[in-house]
Design a protein around this motif. Structure first.
Motif, PDB file in Angstrom:
ATOM      1  N   GLY A 104      -6.452  -3.363   0.861  1.00 35.91           N
ATOM      2  CA  GLY A 104      -5.851  -2.673   1.990  1.00 35.91           C
ATOM      3  C   GLY A 104      -5.579  -1.214   1.686  1.00 35.91           C
ATOM      4  N   VAL A 105      -5.750  -0.365   2.681  1.00 35.07           N
ATOM      5  CA  VAL A 105      -5.452   1.062   2.564  1.00 35.07           C
ATOM      6  C   VAL A 105      -5.155   1.572   3.976  1.00 35.07           C
ATOM      7  CG1 VAL A 105      -7.883   1.760   2.741  1.00 35.07           C
ATOM      8  CG2 VAL A 105      -6.242   3.289   1.618  1.00 35.07           C
ATOM      9  N   SER A 153      -7.652  -3.486  10.751  1.00 33.59           N
ATOM     10  CA  SER A 153      -6.726  -4.588  10.987  1.00 33.59           C
ATOM     11  C   SER A 153      -5.670  -4.144  11.987  1.00 33.59           C
ATOM     12  CB  SER A 153      -6.056  -5.001   9.673  1.00 33.59           C
ATOM     13  OG  SER A 153      -4.992  -5.895   9.907  1.00 33.59           O
ATOM     14  N   GLU A 154      -5.112  -5.095  12.696  1.00 35.32           N
ATOM     15  CA  GLU A 154      -4.027  -4.795  13.631  1.00 35.32           C
ATOM     16  C   GLU A 154      -2.659  -4.892  12.964  1.00 35.32           C
ATOM     17  OE1 GLU A 154      -4.538  -3.678  16.686  1.00 35.32           O
ATOM     18  OE2 GLU A 154      -6.684  -3.775  16.198  1.00 35.32           O
ATOM     19  N   ALA A 155      -2.633  -5.204  11.686  1.00 32.99           N
ATOM     20  CA  ALA A 155      -1.362  -5.291  10.964  1.00 32.99           C
ATOM     21  C   ALA A 155      -0.678  -3.926  10.967  1.00 32.99           C
ATOM     22  CB  ALA A 155      -1.602  -5.761   9.537  1.00 32.99           C
ATOM     23  N   ALA A 159       1.178  -2.913   3.159  1.00 26.19           N
ATOM     24  CA  ALA A 159       1.848  -3.928   2.344  1.00 26.19           C
ATOM     25  C   ALA A 159       1.930  -5.269   3.067  1.00 26.19           C
ATOM     26  CB  ALA A 159       3.242  -3.450   1.947  1.00 26.19           C
ATOM     27  N   ASP A 160       1.984  -5.227   4.399  1.00 26.73           N
ATOM     28  CA  ASP A 160       2.016  -6.477   5.165  1.00 26.73           C
ATOM     29  C   ASP A 160       0.701  -7.239   5.015  1.00 26.73           C
ATOM     30  OD1 ASP A 160       4.541  -5.796   6.036  1.00 26.73           O
ATOM     31  OD2 ASP A 160       3.830  -4.887   7.902  1.00 26.73           O
ATOM     32  N   LEU A 161      -0.404  -6.505   4.939  1.00 29.59           N
ATOM     33  CA  LEU A 161      -1.704  -7.146   4.711  1.00 29.59           C
ATOM     34  C   LEU A 161      -1.698  -7.918   3.405  1.00 29.59           C
ATOM     35  CD1 LEU A 161      -4.124  -4.203   5.643  1.00 29.59           C
ATOM     36  CD2 LEU A 161      -3.790  -6.291   6.965  1.00 29.59           C
ATOM     37  N   LEU A 162      -1.121  -7.312   2.391  1.00 29.25           N
ATOM     38  CA  LEU A 162      -1.086  -7.934   1.068  1.00 29.25           C
ATOM     39  C   LEU A 162      -0.185  -9.161   1.075  1.00 29.25           C
ATOM     40  CD1 LEU A 162      -1.969  -7.777  -1.877  1.00 29.25           C
ATOM     41  CD2 LEU A 162      -0.082  -6.181  -2.295  1.00 29.25           C
ATOM     42  N   ARG A 163       0.978  -9.021   1.658  1.00 28.04           N
ATOM     43  CA  ARG A 163       1.928 -10.141   1.656  1.00 28.04           C
ATOM     44  C   ARG A 163       1.451 -11.293   2.547  1.00 28.04           C
ATOM     45  NH1 ARG A 163       5.749  -5.480   1.527  1.00 28.04           N
ATOM     46  NH2 ARG A 163       6.558  -5.436  -0.608  1.00 28.04           N
ATOM     47  N   ALA A 164       0.617 -10.977   3.541  1.00 31.58           N
ATOM     48  CA  ALA A 164       0.075 -12.021   4.406  1.00 31.58           C
ATOM     49  C   ALA A 164      -1.163 -12.685   3.813  1.00 31.58           C
ATOM     50  CB  ALA A 164      -0.264 -11.439   5.777  1.00 31.58           C
ATOM     51  N   GLU A 168      -6.321  -8.716  -1.321  1.00 35.35           N
ATOM     52  CA  GLU A 168      -5.874  -9.094  -2.669  1.00 35.35           C
ATOM     53  C   GLU A 168      -5.169  -7.956  -3.395  1.00 35.35           C
ATOM     54  OE1 GLU A 168      -8.542 -11.839  -1.131  1.00 35.35           O
ATOM     55  OE2 GLU A 168      -9.205  -9.829  -1.682  1.00 35.35           O
ATOM     56  N   ALA A 169      -5.359  -6.726  -2.908  1.00 28.85           N
ATOM     57  CA  ALA A 169      -4.714  -5.560  -3.514  1.00 28.85           C
ATOM     58  C   ALA A 169      -4.494  -4.539  -2.410  1.00 28.85           C
ATOM     59  CB  ALA A 169      -5.577  -4.980  -4.638  1.00 28.85           C
ATOM     60  N   ALA A 170      -3.632  -3.557  -2.685  1.00 24.24           N
ATOM     61  CA  ALA A 170      -3.324  -2.554  -1.674  1.00 24.24           C
ATOM     62  C   ALA A 170      -3.169  -1.190  -2.313  1.00 24.24           C
ATOM     63  CB  ALA A 170      -2.036  -2.919  -0.929  1.00 24.24           C
TER      64      ALA A 170
END
Length: 296
Positions: A104-105, A153-155, A159-164, A168-170
């Motif tokens: 994620g970025v 992503s619509e997140a 960090a929410d992508l990672l926690r969801a 696998e990394a952010a």
């Protein structure tokens, strides 16, 4: 004299600058919080006369023909080995093991991501295209088209992508590490030492934000632009005691230098390798464009 509309972030050197009149220049300082959404307004609508700007956004805007010129000032910077994060209790991944994974970025063209992907390629042999980059925001430069390895992503936050479990990394910028990234850990081992080793190898500290001026303003109000530049240069010098010898402290600087040239050359090379730009960055041409401040 027409007042210059100036957008600069909240830094020790800019606080001092905003508190006193600029000798020889009439400046109207405006604020934006958070700062980074204003970068799109600058490169899409030229909303400000002078504007702090992310380095990657500047490189893309220059390639796209956006009429802005670099002022040779680094507003913030630092190393980025610790910007690549993971969950402390998540799968143990190595940097080289990110091939085929999702990271994620905030935006593919975020400058922190530029530096992280450069590190992955240079130190671990991982190409940008080996990873799926999951982003939460579009690029600042409207003309830019992302490569096929990028998806949106619509997140709300990276960090929410990672926690969801969607990535696998952010990749998190310096301020996000202490905010939404609280509790996350660096994926790169001995990240601080690795960052210092990168600086030793390259002879520069990675820049995150620089400053640009609209070309029409530079033509119509060259004395005012030069006055602002000199005032910013003086403010950076006057606040040097407030910065330590960390990479972030050493990054802040005004004036063309070998360090700035190295930084632009490396960032330009990384950007080309990652398809952030599609043509080589001509650092010599950029240096010539900044000649109006030489000797200041």
């Amino acid at each position: 004299m027409t007042p210059l509309t100036v957008l600069l972030g909240d830094h020790p050197h800019t606080r001092r600058l905003k508190e006193t009149p600029v000798p020889g220049g009439d400046c109207r300082f405006v604020e934006a919080s958070p700062l980074y959404p204003a970068f799109a307004r600058m490169v899409r609508r030229l909303e400000y006369d002078v504007c702090e700007l992310a380095l990657a956004t500047y490189l893309q805007a220059r390639e796209a023909g956006v009429p802005v010129t670099l002022l040779p000032v680094v507003m913030i910077g630092g190393t980025h080995h610790r910007s690549l994060t993971r969950l402390p209790d998540g799968p143990h991944l190595t940097p080289g093991g990110l091939v085929g994974h999702r990271v994620g970025v905030r935006s593919y063209s975020q400058t922190t991501g530029l530096w992280v992907r450069g590190i992955l390629r240079e130190e671990y042999g991982v190409e940008a295209s080996d990873i799926t980059w999951v982003t939460t925001e579009e690029p600042h430069v409207a003309q830019y088209r992302e490569p096929a390895c990028v998806e949106r992503s619509e997140a709300g936050r990276v960090a929410d992508l990672l926690r969801a479990g969607d990535v696998e990394a952010a990749v998190l910028g310096p301020r996000a590490i202490g905010g939404q990234g609280e509790g996350l850990v660096p994926l790169i081992p001995d990240a601080e030492a690795a960052g210092l080793a990168w600086i030793d190898r390259h002879g520069t500290v990675p820049a995150n934000h620089v400053v640009v001026v609209r070309d029409d303003v530079l033509r119509s109000e060259p004395d005012a632009v030069l006055a602002l530049y000199r005032a910013l240069q003086d403010a950076i010098a006057a606040t040097g005691h407030e910065r330590d010898d960390s990479p972030a402290g050493r990054a802040v600087a005004a004036g063309w230098s070998d360090s700035l040239a190295n930084c632009l050359e490396i960032a330009g090379r990384y950007a080309l390798e990652q398809e952030l730009v599609r043509s080589p960055v001509d650092v010599g041409a950029i240096e010539k464009e900044t000649a109006f401040v030489r000797g200041s």
